[in-house]
Write a protein that holds these residues in place. Structure first.
Motif, PDB file in Angstrom:
ATOM      1  N   LEU A 174     -10.371  80.144  -9.683  1.00 19.70           N
ATOM      2  CA  LEU A 174      -9.457  81.022  -8.956  1.00 19.70           C
ATOM      3  C   LEU A 174      -8.818  80.202  -7.845  1.00 19.70           C
ATOM      4  CD1 LEU A 174      -8.248  83.762  -8.096  1.00 19.70           C
ATOM      5  CD2 LEU A 174     -10.363  84.188  -6.805  1.00 19.70           C
ATOM      6  N   GLU A 175      -7.497  80.185  -7.823  1.00 18.34           N
ATOM      7  CA  GLU A 175      -6.789  79.472  -6.749  1.00 18.34           C
ATOM      8  C   GLU A 175      -6.103  80.490  -5.853  1.00 18.34           C
ATOM      9  OE1 GLU A 175      -3.636  76.852  -7.988  1.00 18.34           O
ATOM     10  OE2 GLU A 175      -3.172  76.327  -5.922  1.00 18.34           O
ATOM     11  N   LEU A 176      -6.469  80.498  -4.579  1.00 19.18           N
ATOM     12  CA  LEU A 176      -5.871  81.437  -3.618  1.00 19.18           C
ATOM     13  C   LEU A 176      -4.713  80.755  -2.887  1.00 19.18           C
ATOM     14  CD1 LEU A 176      -9.150  82.994  -2.163  1.00 19.18           C
ATOM     15  CD2 LEU A 176      -7.704  83.846  -4.032  1.00 19.18           C
ATOM     16  N   GLY A 177      -3.588  81.457  -2.791  1.00 21.93           N
ATOM     17  CA  GLY A 177      -2.391  80.860  -2.180  1.00 21.93           C
ATOM     18  C   GLY A 177      -1.838  79.778  -3.094  1.00 21.93           C
ATOM     19  N   CYS A 178      -1.678  80.120  -4.367  1.00 17.62           N
ATOM     20  CA  CYS A 178      -1.306  79.107  -5.381  1.00 17.62           C
ATOM     21  C   CYS A 178       0.165  78.704  -5.280  1.00 17.62           C
ATOM     22  CB  CYS A 178      -1.603  79.613  -6.782  1.00 17.62           C
ATOM     23  SG  CYS A 178      -0.560  81.024  -7.256  1.00 17.62           S
ATOM     24  N   GLY A 179       0.967  79.507  -4.562  1.00 17.15           N
ATOM     25  CA  GLY A 179       2.376  79.160  -4.361  1.00 17.15           C
ATOM     26  C   GLY A 179       3.119  78.995  -5.669  1.00 17.15           C
ATOM     27  N   THR A 180       3.833  77.886  -5.791  1.00 16.30           N
ATOM     28  CA  THR A 180       4.650  77.624  -6.984  1.00 16.30           C
ATOM     29  C   THR A 180       3.823  77.038  -8.125  1.00 16.30           C
ATOM     30  OG1 THR A 180       5.170  75.408  -6.232  1.00 16.30           O
ATOM     31  CG2 THR A 180       6.689  77.154  -5.544  1.00 16.30           C
ATOM     32  N   ILE A 186      -8.690  76.774  -2.316  1.00 15.23           N
ATOM     33  CA  ILE A 186      -7.603  77.237  -1.420  1.00 15.23           C
ATOM     34  C   ILE A 186      -6.864  75.975  -0.953  1.00 15.23           C
ATOM     35  CG2 ILE A 186      -7.012  78.804   0.464  1.00 15.23           C
ATOM     36  CD1 ILE A 186      -9.809  79.937   0.467  1.00 15.23           C
ATOM     37  N   PRO A 187      -6.034  75.399  -1.835  1.00 16.08           N
ATOM     38  CA  PRO A 187      -5.440  74.086  -1.523  1.00 16.08           C
ATOM     39  C   PRO A 187      -4.174  74.156  -0.660  1.00 16.08           C
ATOM     40  CG  PRO A 187      -5.500  74.510  -3.913  1.00 16.08           C
ATOM     41  CD  PRO A 187      -5.745  75.817  -3.197  1.00 16.08           C
ATOM     42  N   PHE A 188      -3.998  73.139   0.128  1.00 10.56           N
ATOM     43  CA  PHE A 188      -2.828  72.931   0.997  1.00 10.56           C
ATOM     44  C   PHE A 188      -2.657  74.089   1.980  1.00 10.56           C
ATOM     45  CE2 PHE A 188       1.875  71.315   1.091  1.00 10.56           C
ATOM     46  CZ  PHE A 188       1.628  70.758   2.325  1.00 10.56           C
ATOM     47  N   ASP A 228       5.198  91.306   2.105  1.00 10.81           N
ATOM     48  CA  ASP A 228       6.157  90.960   3.137  1.00 10.81           C
ATOM     49  C   ASP A 228       5.867  89.523   3.540  1.00 10.81           C
ATOM     50  OD1 ASP A 228       3.720  91.295   4.269  1.00 10.81           O
ATOM     51  OD2 ASP A 228       4.390  92.532   5.944  1.00 10.81           O
ATOM     52  N   SER A 229       5.690  88.689   2.516  1.00 13.46           N
ATOM     53  CA  SER A 229       5.288  87.309   2.756  1.00 13.46           C
ATOM     54  C   SER A 229       6.415  86.505   3.375  1.00 13.46           C
ATOM     55  CB  SER A 229       4.897  86.681   1.431  1.00 13.46           C
ATOM     56  OG  SER A 229       4.891  85.285   1.560  1.00 13.46           O
ATOM     57  N   LEU A 230       6.057  85.618   4.309  1.00 16.97           N
ATOM     58  CA  LEU A 230       7.089  84.786   4.917  1.00 16.97           C
ATOM     59  C   LEU A 230       7.649  83.764   3.923  1.00 16.97           C
ATOM     60  CD1 LEU A 230       5.749  81.792   6.033  1.00 16.97           C
ATOM     61  CD2 LEU A 230       4.628  83.422   7.513  1.00 16.97           C
ATOM     62  N   LEU A 290      -3.438  83.176  -7.409  1.00 20.52           N
ATOM     63  CA  LEU A 290      -3.082  84.387  -6.660  1.00 20.52           C
ATOM     64  C   LEU A 290      -2.229  83.986  -5.457  1.00 20.52           C
ATOM     65  CD1 LEU A 290      -5.316  87.364  -5.718  1.00 20.52           C
ATOM     66  CD2 LEU A 290      -4.267  86.062  -3.880  1.00 20.52           C
ATOM     67  N   ASP A 291      -1.156  84.708  -5.236  1.00 20.24           N
ATOM     68  CA  ASP A 291      -0.314  84.440  -4.063  1.00 20.24           C
ATOM     69  C   ASP A 291       0.355  85.726  -3.618  1.00 20.24           C
ATOM     70  OD1 ASP A 291       0.836  81.565  -2.830  1.00 20.24           O
ATOM     71  OD2 ASP A 291       2.104  83.297  -2.399  1.00 20.24           O
ATOM     72  N   LEU A 292       0.634  85.764  -2.315  1.00 18.69           N
ATOM     73  CA  LEU A 292       1.268  86.943  -1.728  1.00 18.69           C
ATOM     74  C   LEU A 292       2.765  86.972  -2.021  1.00 18.69           C
ATOM     75  CD1 LEU A 292       0.527  89.293   0.192  1.00 18.69           C
ATOM     76  CD2 LEU A 292       0.968  87.775   2.111  1.00 18.69           C
ATOM     77  N   GLN A 325      -0.035  88.562  -8.151  1.00 13.36           N
ATOM     78  CA  GLN A 325       0.463  88.737  -6.784  1.00 13.36           C
ATOM     79  C   GLN A 325      -0.577  89.520  -5.992  1.00 13.36           C
ATOM     80  OE1 GLN A 325       4.315  90.577  -6.403  1.00 13.36           O
ATOM     81  NE2 GLN A 325       4.586  89.737  -4.355  1.00 13.36           N
ATOM     82  N   GLY A 326      -0.983  89.000  -4.867  1.00 11.38           N
ATOM     83  CA  GLY A 326      -1.992  89.700  -4.076  1.00 11.38           C
ATOM     84  C   GLY A 326      -2.255  88.985  -2.761  1.00 11.38           C
ATOM     85  N   ASP A 327      -3.052  89.656  -1.944  1.00 14.91           N
ATOM     86  CA  ASP A 327      -3.395  89.143  -0.612  1.00 14.91           C
ATOM     87  C   ASP A 327      -4.769  88.478  -0.700  1.00 14.91           C
ATOM     88  OD1 ASP A 327      -4.113  88.765   2.036  1.00 14.91           O
ATOM     89  OD2 ASP A 327      -3.447  90.746   2.686  1.00 14.91           O
TER      90      ASP A 327
HETATM   91  C1  LIG Z   1       1.656  75.709   1.939  1.00 16.10           C
HETATM   92  S1  LIG Z   1       1.738  76.850   0.601  1.00 16.10           S
HETATM   93  C2  LIG Z   1       0.533  76.154  -0.499  1.00 16.10           C
HETATM   94  C3  LIG Z   1       0.856  76.450  -1.944  1.00 16.10           C
HETATM   95  C4  LIG Z   1      -0.009  75.754  -2.968  1.00 16.10           C
HETATM   96  N1  LIG Z   1      -1.419  76.014  -2.759  1.00 16.10           N
HETATM   97  C5  LIG Z   1       0.220  74.253  -2.987  1.00 16.10           C
HETATM   98  O1  LIG Z   1      -0.758  73.514  -2.861  1.00 16.10           O
HETATM   99  O2  LIG Z   1       1.359  73.815  -3.144  1.00 16.10           O
HETATM  100  C6  LIG Z   1       0.894  78.278   1.252  1.00 16.10           C
HETATM  101  C7  LIG Z   1       0.882  79.440   0.283  1.00 16.10           C
HETATM  102  O3  LIG Z   1      -0.029  80.426   0.779  1.00 16.10           O
HETATM  103  C8  LIG Z   1       0.500  81.686   0.447  1.00 16.10           C
HETATM  104  N2  LIG Z   1      -0.118  82.712   1.295  1.00 16.10           N
HETATM  105  C9  LIG Z   1       0.002  82.869   2.642  1.00 16.10           C
HETATM  106  N3  LIG Z   1      -0.712  83.936   3.053  1.00 16.10           N
HETATM  107  C10 LIG Z   1      -1.284  84.475   1.948  1.00 16.10           C
HETATM  108  C11 LIG Z   1      -2.127  85.590   1.720  1.00 16.10           C
HETATM  109  N4  LIG Z   1      -2.543  86.376   2.722  1.00 16.10           N
HETATM  110  N5  LIG Z   1      -2.528  85.831   0.461  1.00 16.10           N
HETATM  111  C12 LIG Z   1      -2.117  85.062  -0.569  1.00 16.10           C
HETATM  112  N6  LIG Z   1      -1.305  83.992  -0.409  1.00 16.10           N
HETATM  113  C13 LIG Z   1      -0.898  83.706   0.822  1.00 16.10           C
HETATM  114  C14 LIG Z   1       1.989  81.541   0.656  1.00 16.10           C
HETATM  115  O4  LIG Z   1       2.731  82.574   0.027  1.00 16.10           O
HETATM  116  C15 LIG Z   1       2.235  80.151   0.102  1.00 16.10           C
HETATM  117  O5  LIG Z   1       2.575  80.199  -1.260  1.00 16.10           O
END
Ligand SMILES: C[S@@+](CC[C@H](N)C(=O)[O-])C[C@H]1O[C@@H](n2cnc3c(N)ncnc32)[C@H](O)[C@@H]1O
Length: 261
Positions: free
Chosen positions: A42-48, A111-113, A3-5, A65-67, A94-96
């Motif tokens: 491993l990149e957490l919150g990798c987005g696009t 965990i960038p950006f 239920d990611s924003l 990994l991204d939600l 896909q994951g939290d």
């Molecule tokens: C500002 S974007 C950064 C994306 C990427 N790291 C970049 O540098 O362009 C934040 C990302 O964090 C992800 N995110 C937020 N909460 C998360 C969670 N609990 N687990 C995994 N990803 C999450 C969002 O879905 C989004 O893709």
């Protein structure tokens, strides 16, 4: 699953926005970190996959990994466009980031950006760091960035007024104006409700106003250091910007390189 924003219009506007496109220094910083600390990464919150694909192209094996399913859809398309050798180095999940078990160890976790700033509760932040610790190979590193908090900016009601940030043209001819405002301050929780407002003019002249609203958790330097220590890490280096300058009063970023104790 999620239920990611970010499962919203934002995924379609993310990469082309000058706010994201202009971030080139962090890509170079993480590429250098990957060179120094090795892979798999491993990149957490990798987005696009903005950073993911750059590291794969630099020869590194990387799991992103991204939600958000919609952000990951974009990443899947970018992976498909890579040369075959680079493509095979990218794994997307896909994951939290506060609750994952990949059954694999990594030399480097990044965990960038600022995805860490989406973790509002201390419990979630600690869960994330504990998951990271379990996934780090011996001698491995964690690198995370958050912005350096300007306390005045976090509380001043002037920021409730909408201010223009940038405007641009998308490749398919939409004109986009982005502005920002703080909708609510939650000082005791170190969190603000932020709105990024997209005013879009489509090619046929149709106007649209879309709002990306999210709760933003802000951090202070020693809070992050204490949090890392509480979760079994020690800070090996800290920077105030992606040029590796120290954290100073006016530094825009707080970047922590941590290793397990
Ligand atoms: C500002 S974007 C950064 C994306 C990427 N790291 C970049 O540098 O362009 C934040 C990302 O964090 C992800 N995110 C937020 N909460 C998360 C969670 N609990 N687990 C995994 N990803 C999450 C969002 O879905 C989004 O893709």
């Amino acid at each position: 699953m999620s239920d990611s924003l970010y499962d919203s219009f934002i995924a379609d506007y993310y990469d082309e926005s000058p706010i994201v496109k202009g971030r080139v220094q962090d890509v170079a910083f993480y590429r250098n970190a990957a060179r120094d600390f090795g892979d798999p990464i491993l990149e957490l919150g990798c987005g696009t996959g903005r950073i993911t694909m750059a590291l794969a192209e630099a020869g590194k094996r990387i799991t992103g990994l991204d939600l958000s399913g919609r952000m990951l859809e974009r990443a899947v398309k970018k992976r498909a466009a890579l040369r075959v050798e680079a493509r095979e180095r990218v794994h997307l999940v896909q994951g939290d980031m506060a609750r994952f078990d990949l059954g694999e160890k990594f030399r480097l976790v990044i965990i960038p950006f600022r995805p860490f700033q989406h973790l509002l509760e201390v419990r979630q932040q600690m869960d994330c760091l504990e998951c990271v610790r379990k996934h780090l190979a011996s001698g491995g590193r964690l690198i995370l960035d958050v912005f350096q908090t300007d306390a005045e900016r976090m509380h001043d009601p002037v920021h409730m007024r909408e201010v223009p940030l940038t405007e641009y043209e998308t490749a398919d001819g939409r004109h986009v104006r982005i502005s920002e405002r703080v909708a609510a301050f939650h000082r005791a929780e170190q969190r603000n409700d932020v709105e990024m407002i997209f005013s879009i003019t489509h090619r046929d002249g149709r106007q649209e106003r879309l709002v990306f609203a999210w709760p933003l958790r802000y951090f202070f330097r020693y809070e992050v250091e204490h949090l890392l220590a509480r979760c079994g890490f020690k800070v090996a280096a800290r920077y105030g910007d992606f040029d590796r300058s120290p954290i100073r009063d006016d530094s825009p970023e707080m970047i922590f390189v941590a290793e397990t104790r």
